[in-house]
Design a protein around this motif. Sequence first.
Motif, mmCIF file in Angstrom:
data_model
loop_
_atom_site.group_PDB
_atom_site.id
_atom_site.type_symbol
_atom_site.label_atom_id
_atom_site.label_comp_id
_atom_site.label_asym_id
_atom_site.label_seq_id
_atom_site.Cartn_x
_atom_site.Cartn_y
_atom_site.Cartn_z
ATOM 1 N N PRO A 57 8.252 6.363 11.866
ATOM 2 C CA PRO A 57 7.381 7.317 11.166
ATOM 3 C C PRO A 57 6.307 6.622 10.330
ATOM 4 N N THR A 60 3.720 4.995 12.758
ATOM 5 C CA THR A 60 2.888 5.983 13.431
ATOM 6 C C THR A 60 1.894 6.635 12.482
ATOM 7 N N SER A 61 2.369 6.990 11.280
ATOM 8 C CA SER A 61 1.441 7.651 10.355
ATOM 9 C C SER A 61 0.337 6.686 9.928
ATOM 10 N N PHE A 63 -0.767 4.262 11.865
ATOM 11 C CA PHE A 63 -1.593 4.072 13.054
ATOM 12 C C PHE A 63 -2.599 5.202 13.219
ATOM 13 N N HIS A 64 -2.266 6.378 12.701
ATOM 14 C CA HIS A 64 -3.191 7.505 12.818
ATOM 15 C C HIS A 64 -4.000 7.718 11.543
ATOM 16 N N ARG A 68 -5.673 2.058 9.250
ATOM 17 C CA ARG A 68 -5.386 1.250 10.435
ATOM 18 C C ARG A 68 -6.471 0.206 10.682
ATOM 19 N N HIS A 163 0.397 7.513 4.680
ATOM 20 C CA HIS A 163 1.515 7.925 5.541
ATOM 21 C C HIS A 163 1.710 9.426 5.632
ATOM 22 N N GLY A 164 0.850 10.198 4.964
ATOM 23 C CA GLY A 164 1.015 11.639 5.046
ATOM 24 C C GLY A 164 2.217 12.097 4.260
ATOM 25 N N VAL A 166 4.919 13.863 5.682
ATOM 26 C CA VAL A 166 6.125 14.088 6.481
ATOM 27 C C VAL A 166 6.657 12.755 6.968
ATOM 28 N N ASN A 167 7.812 12.333 6.470
ATOM 29 C CA ASN A 167 8.252 10.970 6.769
ATOM 30 C C ASN A 167 9.732 10.833 7.103
ATOM 31 N N VAL A 172 9.041 11.667 14.100
ATOM 32 C CA VAL A 172 8.133 11.314 15.199
ATOM 33 C C VAL A 172 8.909 11.016 16.483
#
Lengths: 194, 503
Positions: A57, A60-61, A63-64, A68, A163-164, A166-167, A172
Amino acid sequence: MRGIVDIFIPPKKWKFYVIIILGIITGLIFFLFYVSKAHSYLSDNAETCMNCHIMAPQYTSWFHSAHRQYANCNECHVPHDNVFNKYFFKAKDGLRHATIFTLRKEPQVIRIHEAGKEVVHSNCLRCHGDLLTDNKLQNYNGNTTNINRKSSNCTFCHRETPHGSVNSLSSVPNSRVPLPESAVPHWLKKMITK
Amino acid sequence: MKWSIKQIVENKPWAGWLLFFVTVVFVFFLGLLASSIIERRAEAQFVYSPKVEIEQFEPRNEIWGENFPREYATFLQTADTNFKSLFNGNGLNDALKENPDMVILWAGYAFAKDYNQPRGHFYSIVDIRNTLRTGAPNDTTPSPQPNTCWTCKSPDVPRLMAKMGVQEFYKGSWDKLGSEVVNPIGCADCHDSKTMNLKITRPALIEAFQRQGKDLNESSQQEMRSLVCAQCHVEYFFDNRQGKQKYLTFPWDSGMTVEAIEKYYDNFNYSDWTHAISKAPMLKAQHPDYEVFKMGVHFRAGLACADCHMPYISEGGVKFTDHHVQSPLNNISRSCQVCHKESEEELRERVYQRQRNIKELRTILEKELVAAHFEAKHAWDIGAQELEMKNILLLIRQAQWRWDFAVAGHGNSFHAPLETARILAHGINKAQEARRLLIQIFAKYNNFDVKIPDISTKEMAQKAIGINTQKLKADKEIFLKNVVPIWLKKAKEREAKYSVKYL
């Protein structure tokens, strides 16, 4: 020195067996290093953190996110004031992670600890320090007066960066993250499957 | 030394044994630790636990959807047609009706018959059947288009290419595989059925990279997030050289700029068609989205197509890639605002500003080109010779190639506004140069009486160049009523034989 070594010299008839057993132990330790990819922890690659799949998670967060382009994990999560401190902190953090991971004590939502927070905050300032010291921004950024600069962390407000919100570990499920491939080398696989 | 292990063991043999067993326990635990690490590493391999086994060439999106319900649900949203932006949208809009000049520019080419603004991937099959460009094939009349046109339309294509061979797939007319290609663009076009990793399934892209000496397999994950789109959203042509038949090829051997691609075509005197009005040897540009994106600031910043067209979303505590591939303008908060902190209105306005400016330039070039085609016709009519016209026709070809390159990629004016403006400026220059030379011909033959028919609507423009739209539409109706249902029936029978293996 000689004396200390003498203590451990085994009886004559044991020597052969002791050598074999020591070899086994050393080999096992090498294998541990290999299978845990211990060497990769010296690098700064984000892929290294994906040695543990539960970091998906976070990976990915990131990376988006906009970070990044400019910052990998270590850029924010380990200190950069000097190289000794960097690796000391990395080792300390890493051993804690490894212990928790081995004991399966990881929480459903991984949260940063106090020490890590401090490191992250100082790294925010490493790149974005101008935001606090630029006089032109004083009016624009009323809440970063002297008092606030010292007393709060960037992430206190910017908590979704990068990271937003939602973790959880299960957040993910289908993310294409660079998980470690099988530990069995390709050439061996080829031989087995032939 | 007073004592050593040697002595202790010699005096008390049991101490030796004790040492032995302590070592055994130590090694035992070392082994346990190793196996724990191996176990946790293996867990990573089971993160993906599918419900259905997906075969290598599974074309049916709904089967993939069983394992990936969220991705599939958002993919289905590409069926939405309600979004409108300043000049485009995701609905079915007749582009020729909006801009009848394009009928003249493509006179003699299928695009003058019918050209709609693009809709979502969901409609890829329906729309190619519906367009007048593919004609109304039946048992006796083949479609005017080659089978190559299916290449980008469906995950059935990789399946068929594997079965038939690539060249064999491209051969023949478009109706050849009507019953075989039925699933709209979807999962198997970009994903590996085993690992779910991004995967290039269309040979044209792989071959284009090979000819440039690059290996696609060395692409990073981030590059792949653009390259899967570059399988289709690029400039291409159908190669008939060296024993090839309608072989889909990307003309990138000397580079990806508008000039480099033109040079590639000039090298073997290629033209897509001869213009019905001016007789110029024309080139048709087909959506060079990837090439133009690579010249823009967002590519330089390290972005991939998916970053804006397929941003991340979270739903009920789960994050995943939004497979509703669409204009980021319909999704500003999740695409632009990940990096830009300005308001939605401001960001939208920035995009529109670029689109307006490019539209202004392209309209100037359009008018110039329409005039140039009719003036060239007039020159032929009053007796101009081939040799006199050669250079003029070349200029018209170059000017319209630039117009098409800029216009055909719908995102160009945002992806690389500066490059697009540069291309259009060169186009305007070349079109005016052609018209200047034409004036000299008129002077030579002393006849300036150029006749331009009324082309103010699509219908009038099509009539002016002799397209019988009524008949095309009537034939299409018959085809849709009689032929397509047979295709669908065959496809249904075939797919009924496919197995679905629930795990």
